[in-house]
Design a protein around this motif. Sequence first.
Motif, mmCIF file in Angstrom:
data_model
loop_
_atom_site.group_PDB
_atom_site.id
_atom_site.type_symbol
_atom_site.label_atom_id
_atom_site.label_comp_id
_atom_site.label_asym_id
_atom_site.label_seq_id
_atom_site.Cartn_x
_atom_site.Cartn_y
_atom_site.Cartn_z
ATOM 1 N N SER A 10 -21.381 -11.732 -7.093
ATOM 2 C CA SER A 10 -22.790 -11.764 -6.724
ATOM 3 C C SER A 10 -23.388 -10.373 -6.776
ATOM 4 C CB SER A 10 -22.959 -12.359 -5.330
ATOM 5 O OG SER A 10 -22.279 -11.578 -4.372
ATOM 6 N N ARG A 11 -22.538 -9.350 -6.714
ATOM 7 C CA ARG A 11 -23.006 -7.978 -6.833
ATOM 8 C C ARG A 11 -21.970 -7.154 -7.588
ATOM 9 N NH1 ARG A 11 -24.713 -6.489 -0.752
ATOM 10 N NH2 ARG A 11 -22.962 -7.867 -0.288
ATOM 11 N N LEU A 12 -22.443 -6.138 -8.261
ATOM 12 C CA LEU A 12 -21.577 -5.224 -8.988
ATOM 13 C C LEU A 12 -21.813 -3.803 -8.504
ATOM 14 C CD1 LEU A 12 -22.035 -6.503 -12.652
ATOM 15 C CD2 LEU A 12 -19.940 -6.676 -11.309
ATOM 16 N N ALA A 13 -20.802 -2.985 -8.628
ATOM 17 C CA ALA A 13 -20.950 -1.557 -8.377
ATOM 18 C C ALA A 13 -21.093 -0.862 -9.721
ATOM 19 C CB ALA A 13 -19.746 -1.009 -7.615
ATOM 20 N N LEU A 14 -22.097 -0.025 -9.848
ATOM 21 C CA LEU A 14 -22.328 0.759 -11.061
ATOM 22 C C LEU A 14 -22.053 2.213 -10.745
ATOM 23 C CD1 LEU A 14 -23.438 1.355 -13.922
ATOM 24 C CD2 LEU A 14 -25.735 1.370 -12.901
ATOM 25 N N ARG A 15 -21.152 2.807 -11.502
ATOM 26 C CA ARG A 15 -20.850 4.228 -11.323
ATOM 27 C C ARG A 15 -21.322 4.990 -12.542
ATOM 28 N NH1 ARG A 15 -14.852 6.820 -10.494
ATOM 29 N NH2 ARG A 15 -15.142 8.327 -12.146
ATOM 30 N N GLN B 167 -16.236 -4.539 -9.569
ATOM 31 C CA GLN B 167 -16.465 -5.451 -8.454
ATOM 32 C C GLN B 167 -17.035 -4.666 -7.274
ATOM 33 O OE1 GLN B 167 -12.785 -6.664 -6.796
ATOM 34 N NE2 GLN B 167 -13.644 -8.216 -5.427
ATOM 35 N N TYR B 168 -18.084 -5.205 -6.667
ATOM 36 C CA TYR B 168 -18.630 -4.557 -5.473
ATOM 37 C C TYR B 168 -17.881 -5.067 -4.249
ATOM 38 C CZ TYR B 168 -21.671 -3.503 -1.536
ATOM 39 O OH TYR B 168 -22.143 -3.070 -0.322
ATOM 40 N N VAL B 169 -17.293 -4.165 -3.509
ATOM 41 C CA VAL B 169 -16.567 -4.502 -2.283
ATOM 42 C C VAL B 169 -17.290 -3.857 -1.115
ATOM 43 C CG1 VAL B 169 -14.388 -4.305 -1.029
ATOM 44 C CG2 VAL B 169 -14.374 -4.624 -3.513
ATOM 45 N N PRO B 170 -17.876 -4.634 -0.210
ATOM 46 C CA PRO B 170 -18.543 -4.043 0.957
ATOM 47 C C PRO B 170 -17.563 -3.200 1.767
ATOM 48 C CG PRO B 170 -19.053 -6.381 0.768
ATOM 49 C CD PRO B 170 -17.950 -6.104 -0.218
ATOM 50 N N ASN B 171 -17.989 -2.035 2.154
ATOM 51 C CA ASN B 171 -17.140 -1.135 2.934
ATOM 52 C C ASN B 171 -17.376 -1.389 4.413
ATOM 53 O OD1 ASN B 171 -15.315 0.902 3.472
ATOM 54 N ND2 ASN B 171 -16.816 2.545 3.252
ATOM 55 N N GLU B 172 -16.316 -1.753 5.111
ATOM 56 C CA GLU B 172 -16.413 -2.056 6.536
ATOM 57 C C GLU B 172 -15.403 -1.204 7.304
ATOM 58 O OE1 GLU B 172 -15.674 -6.221 6.742
ATOM 59 O OE2 GLU B 172 -17.427 -6.756 5.533
ATOM 60 N N PRO B 173 -15.650 0.100 7.381
ATOM 61 C CA PRO B 173 -14.683 0.978 8.062
ATOM 62 C C PRO B 173 -14.571 0.626 9.531
ATOM 63 C CG PRO B 173 -16.712 2.162 7.585
ATOM 64 C CD PRO B 173 -16.808 0.844 6.871
ATOM 65 N N LEU C 114 -12.198 2.215 0.609
ATOM 66 C CA LEU C 114 -13.004 1.077 1.032
ATOM 67 C C LEU C 114 -12.187 0.258 2.018
ATOM 68 C CD1 LEU C 114 -14.485 -0.136 -2.390
ATOM 69 C CD2 LEU C 114 -15.622 1.257 -0.646
ATOM 70 N N TRP C 115 -12.804 -0.093 3.126
ATOM 71 C CA TRP C 115 -12.093 -0.772 4.207
ATOM 72 C C TRP C 115 -12.561 -2.213 4.360
ATOM 73 C CZ3 TRP C 115 -8.311 1.937 6.803
ATOM 74 C CH2 TRP C 115 -8.324 3.341 6.655
ATOM 75 N N SER C 116 -11.597 -3.091 4.637
ATOM 76 C CA SER C 116 -11.898 -4.449 5.085
ATOM 77 C C SER C 116 -10.994 -4.717 6.287
ATOM 78 C CB SER C 116 -11.636 -5.467 3.974
ATOM 79 O OG SER C 116 -10.247 -5.609 3.747
ATOM 80 N N ALA C 117 -11.147 -5.889 6.874
ATOM 81 C CA ALA C 117 -10.332 -6.204 8.047
ATOM 82 C C ALA C 117 -8.862 -6.340 7.691
ATOM 83 C CB ALA C 117 -10.835 -7.499 8.693
ATOM 84 N N ILE D 12 -10.712 3.999 -4.512
ATOM 85 C CA ILE D 12 -11.651 4.115 -5.622
ATOM 86 C C ILE D 12 -11.578 5.542 -6.161
ATOM 87 C CG2 ILE D 12 -13.213 2.309 -4.802
ATOM 88 C CD1 ILE D 12 -15.045 4.517 -3.711
ATOM 89 N N ASP D 13 -12.247 5.793 -7.280
ATOM 90 C CA ASP D 13 -12.329 7.123 -7.899
ATOM 91 C C ASP D 13 -10.949 7.694 -8.236
ATOM 92 O OD1 ASP D 13 -15.020 6.972 -7.808
ATOM 93 O OD2 ASP D 13 -15.337 8.705 -6.518
ATOM 94 N N PHE D 14 -10.485 7.395 -9.427
ATOM 95 C CA PHE D 14 -9.151 7.819 -9.866
ATOM 96 C C PHE D 14 -9.221 9.021 -10.814
ATOM 97 C CE2 PHE D 14 -8.769 3.577 -8.290
ATOM 98 C CZ PHE D 14 -7.511 3.502 -7.725
#
Length: 343
Positions: free
Chosen positions: A68-73, A117-123, A246-249, A255-257
């Motif tokens: 549903s969303r993408l990350a553009l770098r 893939q956009y992954v919401p960051n939930e630190p 990027l954090w999830s539960a 990211i950034d290699f």
Amino acid sequence: MLAKLMASCPGLGQAIAGLGYDRHAPLCLLSSGLSNDNYVLGQGAAPRRQHCHGVNDSHSEQCDGALSRLALRVNRDVAALGVGRVNEVWAWRQAASAGLAPALVWVSQDYHCYLSQYVPNEPPESTNTADSDSVLGRSGAMIVDLLGARPPSEPSNSAVSRLGNLLCQLATLPVPELTISTLEQWQRYDSALKAGMGDAPEGVQQGIYRILERRTQILDWITTVTDAQQGRLQFCHRDLNPANLLWSAQKCLAIDFEYTCGAGPLNELATVLATHNWSAPDTHWLCHEYLSKLGYATLPYKAIVAAVNIYWVFSCCWALLQAAVHQEPQYMTWFSQSELMLS
């Protein structure tokens, strides 16, 4: 903004359309770093198609599930002495295939733009990491005071456990073809600093001089780290600072290699220790958990401290090289803060 990016990145418009997005999809800035800018594409708007199929490009990949969303770098043209974009993309795909990074969906032919893939960051509330807008973290001298007690059986912060799992799993990935030892990295920086000194602004020249004055001390640190690593070579991200997680539960993703290569485990650990302000017991647990799983019977305390010092040396070198080329104040600010960690 999206139209401007499409004009500067050949193939981006076609890729977005192929992934089921309207070319006028909303674009929101996620972060603006020293080497790249990151956006979220399609926030609040679902794509017309459900899968990552149909992109007519040799760099495209398929991925499962709806995006549903993408990350553009968008990469900056920064001479960072990194590993090169081809190696970076290879490393990213290795990590993504193991579930340790967001899926990389599309890469432009010139490697200027990536879609992932956009992954919401939930630190977690208690990540207790250094501010991602500041380089300030922990010096080698500070690390000495954190590793004196016996490590706890479990970390008090579950986020530390997730980060430990990420570290250990990254170490099991295939070793990149490109390998860079600590000494080789220093020699690259040393040569580049000398070469750029003559044309650099006065403030940058003074910074370069101060770093090169430390050459004997730096080589001593490198010898200590090299001896402790005993030829160990593994997949190393080498830049796992808070801004690159990027954090999830359930887990922590990388990211950034841009600096990933084959290197020793202390090079990986040093970045985490230098840039994350965990409690002393949790820091000690992380060191023990990571290194024991890599075959260390005891923690090489002196080498850990030396590796953190080298991290700050390389941070100084990187900033000076950028300041010499771009002459933008943020790079000298980065250098000054990094140099403080060597005091």
